[in-house]
Structures are given as C-alpha cells and as structure tokens.
Design a protein around this motif. Structure first.
Motif, PDB file in Angstrom:
ATOM      1  N   THR A  27       0.838  -1.196   0.000  1.00 23.88           N
ATOM      2  CA  THR A  27       0.000   0.000   0.000  1.00 23.88           C
ATOM      3  C   THR A  27       0.871   1.244   0.000  1.00 23.88           C
ATOM      4  OG1 THR A  27      -1.926   1.056   0.993  1.00 23.88           O
ATOM      5  CG2 THR A  27      -0.270   0.239   2.524  1.00 23.88           C
ATOM      6  N   ARG A  28       0.269   2.368  -0.320  1.00 17.70           N
ATOM      7  CA  ARG A  28       0.935   3.676  -0.233  1.00 17.70           C
ATOM      8  C   ARG A  28      -0.083   4.643   0.348  1.00 17.70           C
ATOM      9  NH1 ARG A  28       5.892   4.021  -0.150  1.00 17.70           N
ATOM     10  NH2 ARG A  28       6.302   5.768  -1.525  1.00 17.70           N
ATOM     11  N   PRO A  29       0.368   5.603   1.162  1.00 17.21           N
ATOM     12  CA  PRO A  29      -0.600   6.532   1.746  1.00 17.21           C
ATOM     13  C   PRO A  29      -1.214   7.449   0.700  1.00 17.21           C
ATOM     14  CG  PRO A  29       1.615   6.857   2.685  1.00 17.21           C
ATOM     15  CD  PRO A  29       1.757   5.869   1.573  1.00 17.21           C
ATOM     16  N   GLY A  45      -5.182   3.862  16.578  1.00 11.27           N
ATOM     17  CA  GLY A  45      -6.270   2.913  16.813  1.00 11.27           C
ATOM     18  C   GLY A  45      -6.039   2.055  18.045  1.00 11.27           C
ATOM     19  N   THR A  46      -4.783   1.727  18.323  1.00 14.66           N
ATOM     20  CA  THR A  46      -4.476   0.847  19.453  1.00 14.66           C
ATOM     21  C   THR A  46      -4.888   1.488  20.772  1.00 14.66           C
ATOM     22  OG1 THR A  46      -2.635  -0.017  18.176  1.00 14.66           O
ATOM     23  CG2 THR A  46      -2.606  -0.482  20.529  1.00 14.66           C
ATOM     24  N   PHE A  78      -3.800  -8.480  13.587  1.00 10.15           N
ATOM     25  CA  PHE A  78      -2.564  -7.744  13.870  1.00 10.15           C
ATOM     26  C   PHE A  78      -2.307  -7.834  15.385  1.00 10.15           C
ATOM     27  CE2 PHE A  78      -0.352  -3.489  14.130  1.00 10.15           C
ATOM     28  CZ  PHE A  78       0.647  -3.754  13.192  1.00 10.15           C
ATOM     29  N   ASP A  92     -12.962  -4.450  16.358  1.00  5.86           N
ATOM     30  CA  ASP A  92     -11.766  -3.848  15.792  1.00  5.86           C
ATOM     31  C   ASP A  92     -12.033  -3.720  14.291  1.00  5.86           C
ATOM     32  OD1 ASP A  92      -9.342  -3.570  14.452  1.00  5.86           O
ATOM     33  OD2 ASP A  92      -8.209  -4.744  15.910  1.00  5.86           O
ATOM     34  N   HIS A 138      -9.611  -2.143   9.596  1.00  7.16           N
ATOM     35  CA  HIS A 138      -9.571  -2.239   8.120  1.00  7.16           C
ATOM     36  C   HIS A 138     -10.899  -1.881   7.478  1.00  7.16           C
ATOM     37  CE1 HIS A 138      -6.871  -5.931   9.214  1.00  7.16           C
ATOM     38  NE2 HIS A 138      -6.292  -4.790   9.518  1.00  7.16           N
ATOM     39  N   SER A 187      -8.859   2.442  12.556  1.00  4.05           N
ATOM     40  CA  SER A 187      -7.467   2.912  12.517  1.00  4.05           C
ATOM     41  C   SER A 187      -7.308   3.901  11.377  1.00  4.05           C
ATOM     42  CB  SER A 187      -6.508   1.744  12.294  1.00  4.05           C
ATOM     43  OG  SER A 187      -5.221   2.245  11.938  1.00  4.05           O
ATOM     44  N   HIS A 227      -4.150   4.897  10.500  1.00  2.00           N
ATOM     45  CA  HIS A 227      -2.707   4.848  10.223  1.00  2.00           C
ATOM     46  C   HIS A 227      -2.462   5.132   8.736  1.00  2.00           C
ATOM     47  CE1 HIS A 227       1.179   2.820   9.388  1.00  2.00           C
ATOM     48  NE2 HIS A 227       1.487   3.423  10.522  1.00  2.00           N
ATOM     49  N   LYS A 246      -3.808   3.045   5.914  1.00  2.17           N
ATOM     50  CA  LYS A 246      -5.249   2.817   5.744  1.00  2.17           C
ATOM     51  C   LYS A 246      -5.813   3.725   4.652  1.00  2.17           C
ATOM     52  CE  LYS A 246      -5.251  -0.137   9.066  1.00  2.17           C
ATOM     53  NZ  LYS A 246      -3.879   0.002   9.527  1.00  2.17           N
ATOM     54  N   TYR A 249      -7.707  -3.947   1.527  1.00  3.55           N
ATOM     55  CA  TYR A 249      -6.653  -4.863   1.070  1.00  3.55           C
ATOM     56  C   TYR A 249      -7.156  -5.671  -0.114  1.00  3.55           C
ATOM     57  CZ  TYR A 249      -4.312  -3.868   5.483  1.00  3.55           C
ATOM     58  OH  TYR A 249      -3.695  -3.229   6.523  1.00  3.55           O
ATOM     59  N   ARG A 298       2.540  -8.853   1.294  1.00  2.00           N
ATOM     60  CA  ARG A 298       2.609  -9.066   2.756  1.00  2.00           C
ATOM     61  C   ARG A 298       1.766 -10.272   3.147  1.00  2.00           C
ATOM     62  NH1 ARG A 298       5.078  -4.654   5.512  1.00  2.00           N
ATOM     63  NH2 ARG A 298       4.761  -5.951   7.326  1.00  2.00           N
ATOM     64  N   TYR A 301      -0.056 -10.728   5.748  1.00  2.00           N
ATOM     65  CA  TYR A 301      -1.009 -10.412   6.833  1.00  2.00           C
ATOM     66  C   TYR A 301      -2.043 -11.524   6.908  1.00  2.00           C
ATOM     67  CZ  TYR A 301       0.627  -5.528   6.374  1.00  2.00           C
ATOM     68  OH  TYR A 301       1.369  -4.375   6.321  1.00  2.00           O
TER      69      TYR A 301
HETATM   70  N1  T4K Z   1      -6.110  -3.850  14.666  1.00  2.00           N
HETATM   71  C1  T4K Z   1      -5.835  -4.303  13.434  1.00  2.00           C
HETATM   72  C2  T4K Z   1      -6.614  -5.449  12.896  1.00  2.00           C
HETATM   73  C3  T4K Z   1      -4.820  -3.702  12.676  1.00  2.00           C
HETATM   74  O1  T4K Z   1      -4.508  -4.183  11.447  1.00  2.00           O
HETATM   75  C4  T4K Z   1      -4.121  -2.599  13.216  1.00  2.00           C
HETATM   76  C5  T4K Z   1      -3.056  -1.957  12.458  1.00  2.00           C
HETATM   77  C6  T4K Z   1      -4.462  -2.155  14.505  1.00  2.00           C
HETATM   78  C7  T4K Z   1      -5.462  -2.816  15.213  1.00  2.00           C
HETATM   79  C8  T4K Z   1      -3.777  -1.016  15.166  1.00  2.00           C
HETATM   80  O2  T4K Z   1      -4.109   0.240  14.571  1.00  2.00           O
HETATM   81  P1  T4K Z   1      -3.045   1.464  14.725  1.00  2.00           P
HETATM   82  O3  T4K Z   1      -2.676   1.591  16.191  1.00  2.00           O
HETATM   83  O4  T4K Z   1      -1.863   1.184  13.849  1.00  2.00           O
HETATM   84  O5  T4K Z   1      -3.843   2.650  14.254  1.00  2.00           O
HETATM   85  C9  T4K Z   1       0.852  -1.679   9.271  1.00  2.00           C
HETATM   86  C10 T4K Z   1       0.269  -0.521  10.056  1.00  2.00           C
HETATM   87  O6  T4K Z   1       1.277   0.183  10.762  1.00  2.00           O
HETATM   88  C11 T4K Z   1      -0.797  -0.938  11.018  1.00  2.00           C
HETATM   89  O7  T4K Z   1      -1.528   0.225  11.357  1.00  2.00           O
HETATM   90  C12 T4K Z   1      -1.745  -1.943  10.384  1.00  2.00           C
HETATM   91  N2  T4K Z   1      -2.724  -2.421  11.311  1.00  2.00           N
HETATM   92  C13 T4K Z   1      -0.969  -3.108   9.817  1.00  2.00           C
HETATM   93  C14 T4K Z   1      -1.856  -4.143   9.176  1.00  2.00           C
HETATM   94  O8  T4K Z   1      -0.089  -2.602   8.813  1.00  2.00           O
HETATM   95  P2  T4K Z   1       3.187  -2.842   9.281  1.00  2.00           P
HETATM   96  O9  T4K Z   1       4.145  -3.142  10.370  1.00  2.00           O
HETATM   97  O10 T4K Z   1       2.874  -3.914   8.314  1.00  2.00           O
HETATM   98  O11 T4K Z   1       3.607  -1.512   8.473  1.00  2.00           O
HETATM   99  P3  T4K Z   1       4.820  -1.217   7.478  1.00  2.00           P
HETATM  100  O12 T4K Z   1       5.612  -0.117   8.040  1.00  2.00           O
HETATM  101  O13 T4K Z   1       5.526  -2.486   7.141  1.00  2.00           O
HETATM  102  O14 T4K Z   1       4.033  -0.659   6.213  1.00  2.00           O
HETATM  103  C15 T4K Z   1       3.420  -1.491   5.238  1.00  2.00           C
HETATM  104  C16 T4K Z   1       3.703  -0.911   3.867  1.00  2.00           C
HETATM  105  O15 T4K Z   1       3.067   0.343   3.723  1.00  2.00           O
HETATM  106  C17 T4K Z   1       5.178  -0.641   3.589  1.00  2.00           C
HETATM  107  O16 T4K Z   1       5.770  -1.760   3.014  1.00  2.00           O
HETATM  108  C18 T4K Z   1       5.146   0.534   2.653  1.00  2.00           C
HETATM  109  C19 T4K Z   1       3.865   1.237   2.949  1.00  2.00           C
HETATM  110  N3  T4K Z   1       4.044   2.486   3.717  1.00  2.00           N
HETATM  111  C20 T4K Z   1       4.023   2.464   5.093  1.00  2.00           C
HETATM  112  C21 T4K Z   1       4.135   3.651   5.797  1.00  2.00           C
HETATM  113  C22 T4K Z   1       4.116   3.652   7.313  1.00  2.00           C
HETATM  114  C23 T4K Z   1       4.205   3.663   3.033  1.00  2.00           C
HETATM  115  O17 T4K Z   1       4.255   3.642   1.781  1.00  2.00           O
HETATM  116  N4  T4K Z   1       4.319   4.831   3.715  1.00  2.00           N
HETATM  117  C24 T4K Z   1       4.266   4.876   5.076  1.00  2.00           C
HETATM  118  O18 T4K Z   1       4.318   5.982   5.667  1.00  2.00           O
HETATM  119  O19 T4K Z   1       1.854  -2.331  10.003  1.00  2.00           O
END
Ligand code: T4K
Length: 381
Positions: A15-17, A67-68, A91, A162, A165, A186, A188, A191, A289, A318, A320
């Motif tokens: 994904t990308r923001p 979200g956490t 997650f 929760d 997504h 969330s 983040h 999303k 997703y 990923r 997930y």
């Molecule tokens: N409950 C569930 C079911 C959840 O899936 C989540 C979070 C939560 C609770 C908790 O919500 P929050 O407290 O986070 O609001 C990511 C997210 O950080 C996380 O929020 C999300 N679920 C989870 C499924 O995905 P990671 O560790 O896989 O993130 P990361 O850094 O590997 O990013 C994934 C991809 O996104 C990267 O490969 C590239 C892209 N990316 C990421 C960021 C941060 C970007 O392009 N730019 C960015 O700024 O957890």
C-alpha cells in the motif's frame, strides 16, 4: 512458461498513503499556525470529528492518536476484565490491548469464508470469567454481527469490534460502526483514510462517548476534578488537519481501488489455485486490502514461495496475518492458543497473501504484477 517479466525499477509496496495536494494541507496548517492551537481538541479536531461522524454515519465518534490506544480505552470504558474471546487471525494490537487491560485473550477459531471469529466457536469458550468478545472485521469483511450479538446478549457480554480495516464498510446498508458496544477505526498511514497516525471509536451510547472522552484525556473533567485514571489518547491538530484533506479524496480512491480489484479478479481467474476474498453480496467493501489465498496443492506453488518469487520482481507482498497472534511467545502458552484448537485459522494463515493495492497503481502496473504471478506459478514447485 510465459516470458520472464521485467522487474519493477522501484519496489511496489502493498500500500501507499493517500497524499492530498500539499497546497491544501499547507493552507490548513496556516490556520493552525494563526490559531496557536496545536492539540487538546482544537478547531481541526472538532471539524474532523464532525466530518467523520457524518461520513461514517456514527451516532458518536471520538478521535484518537492511534487505533491501538482507542481500543485500549474501549476495553476500559466498557469495563472488560477476566477473559475476552477474540480471533487469533489479526494484527498484534488486537490481543495486546486485552493484555494492557490485564485481561486474558481467549482465542477462538475463525470461519473459512470471512476469516473472522466463528460464532459457533465462541460459545464453548465462555466461562465464569468471560466479560466480552473482541471481534475483528478482518480485511474489512464484517463479522457475523447478528450471531455475535445474540451470544453476547444471552451471556451478558460486552462486544467491541476492531474495524481497523473496515472504514466505510456497511452491512445491508448499515454502517459498520453501529454494531456492538464500541467500534475502533485505525487511521494509520497504511489505511484508505488516514491521519498519518490516528484512529477513532464509534459508539451508540452517549454516556459511553462521555466516558471515552474523559478516558482519552487523563480522566480530567475540569481544572479541579480528575474522575478516572485516564490516558493521553488525543489526536493532534496536525493529524486532524491532514485528515480533513485526505477525506476529500476518499471517494475517488475507492473508485480507483474498485477498478483495480476488478482488473486483478479478471487476470487471476486463470489460476484455479488462487482464490479471492469476496465480500458477501449484502456488504459494502472497505477496499482496504486485496487478498488472495493460495492453495499449494492446486497452484503448484505455496504462499511463501509466491511471496519470495514476487520479491524478485520488486513486488513487496505481505503475509497479513501470519503468524497467528496465538503463536506469539506471549500467548502460545495459553490453552486456547494451541493449533489443534484453531485448525481453520492455522490453515488460512499459511495461505493468505496481500497483493499491492492502492490508487497509485496504474492498469499497466496491475498487469505486470499479474504477469509476475503467472510466471511464479508457471515455475511450479
Ligand atoms: N487492529 C488491526 C486489525 C490492525 O490491522 C491494526 C493496524 C491495529 C489494530 C492497530 O491500529 P493502529 O494503532 O496502527 O492505528 C501496518 C500498520 O502500521 C498498522 O496500522 C496496520 N494495522 C498493519 C496491518 O499494517 P506494518 O508493520 O505492516 O507496516 P509497514 O511499516 O511495514 O508498512 C506497510 C507498507 O506500507 C510498507 O511496506 C510501505 C507502505 N508504507 C508504510 C508507511 C508507514 C508507506 O508507503 N508509507 C508509510 O508511511 O503495520
């Protein structure tokens, strides 16, 4: 075997923001600057809370810094204790918020179709210590909310969802935030709708909303009264300002993602061993997703090998949500965490793969990703 496709020059992420035009965001930042108000429920926060309540059709909504923390506060606000039944296919935040409330997660198996908590698996796990159910609308596909609600009412349990997504999801036209006692979203950066870091709780009960708002602000009622042991869960003005700009783009992003999903579905139909997660007909998809399940016996290649092979083309998929939460070192000792109790979740976690899915992908990108999948399958075991 098809010709070997060329790898992408740059990594293609899952994904990308969604990034709004910088000028619009800067305009909002000017307002923030001139107000001299950066946090604690300023104008941007108030405007975003109103806009999202409308967009998500929530009776009451409270913004959070992620979200956490929102989920941790939801558990406090409805007074969960003892044991809470939840899904292992999520997650880490999902079971962790229970641990942070000194509540023991009890893992129940999931359904093969939605990959969400199986209502039939919940009832046998209820004990005298059970106080609630924490369901996850995983990948944005809703849980069987009616069946869960019926169990909860009969046993006097609280229900928290929760919906990290599930932004914009609906069941029979009813917004996803209207089910259970509280629903967490969330926001983040990963999303569809985001505020860089952020989240929200949606509730139907105005008293619960008041308790949540106290809990997210240290329990401060006024300058001289602190009425409960709260935490700092407040969203900043900067995040709220970003959210107001991102919200303007959400509908167009959904349209683009729906097109990309159709393109993937057309191309992947050629592979009997690759099945898609399709939301039921009465559900509005959150389009968060794009998930496939790979059956190694039919596809001739397993999920891990597909993940590795796509990496060679610079395609970063990923897994997930592998490993299951029940396999983490902090939970694997629990009786409910034993794989024999969770056969469906265990199998699903070995088969799922999230493909790149965001509005920034061109049609050509999607075709190149599918060419790489064709090639990975043609390579065989
Ligand atoms: N409950 C569930 C079911 C959840 O899936 C989540 C979070 C939560 C609770 C908790 O919500 P929050 O407290 O986070 O609001 C990511 C997210 O950080 C996380 O929020 C999300 N679920 C989870 C499924 O995905 P990671 O560790 O896989 O993130 P990361 O850094 O590997 O990013 C994934 C991809 O996104 C990267 O490969 C590239 C892209 N990316 C990421 C960021 C941060 C970007 O392009 N730019 C960015 O700024 O957890």
């Amino acid at each position: 075997m098809p010709d070997r496709p060329l790898p992408f020059d740059q990594p293609v992420f899952v994904t990308r923001p969604l990034l709004p035009p910088l000028e619009g965001f800067v305009g909002r930042l000017r307002d923030v600057w001139s107000s001299g108000w950066l946090a604690n429920g300023g104008a941007q926060h108030q405007a975003l809370e109103r806009a999202l309540s409308e967009h998500l059709r929530c009776a009451h909504l409270s913004l959070f810094n992620n979200g956490t923390i929102g989920l941790i506060v939801a558990c406090q606000a409805v007074r969960l204790s003892g044991e809470v039944i939840t899904t292992p296919f999520s997650f880490p935040a999902t079971p962790h918020v229970l641990s942070w409330n000194n509540v023991t997660p009890v893992f129940a198996d999931v359904e093969p179709g939605t990959m969400n908590l199986d209502p039939a698996a919940i009832e046998p796990l209820i004990t005298a210590r059970t106080t609630g159910i924490l369901g996850v609308h995983v990948y944005g596909t809703p849980c069987q909310v009616d069946a869960i609600d019926e169990i909860a009412r009969f046993y006097g349990l609280k229900v928290i969802y929760d919906a990290a997504h599930a932004f914009g999801a609906e069941i029979d036209g009813r917004p996803i935030g209207s089910f259970g006692d509280a629903t967490m979203f969330s926001f983040h950066a990963t999303k569809l709708f985001h505020t860089a870091e952020g989240g929200a709780l949606a509730v139907n009960d105005p008293d619960l909303k008041r308790r949540i708002d106290l809990l997210k602000n240290f329990g401060i009622r006024d300058e001289e009264h602190v009425v409960m042991p709260g935490i700092n869960g407040k969203m900043s003005e900067l995040s709220a300002a970003l959210g107001l700009e991102v919200l303007k783009l959400v509908d167009a992003e959904r349209t683009r993602r729906a097109h990309i999903a159709r393109l993937y579905a057309q191309r992947l139909a050629a592979h009997a061993g690759v099945s898609l997660l399709r939301p039921p007909a009465n559900v509005r998809d959150s389009l968060q997703y794009f998930v496939v399940r790979i059956d190694p016996a039919v596809a001739g290649v397993d999920r891990d090998r597909m993940h590795e092979r796509l990496r060679r083309f610079n395609i970063v998929t990923r897994k997930y949500f592998y490993p299951l939460c029940s396999r983490y070192s902090c939970y694997r000792h629990l009786p409910s965490a034993q794989p024999a109790n969770l056969p469906v979740a265990t199998r699903i976690a070995s088969e799922v793969l999230c493909l790149p899915f965001h509005g920034g992908l061109s049609d050509d990108d999607v075709h190149r990703i599918c060419d790489a999948i064709d090639h990975a399958i043609a390579e065989g075991a």
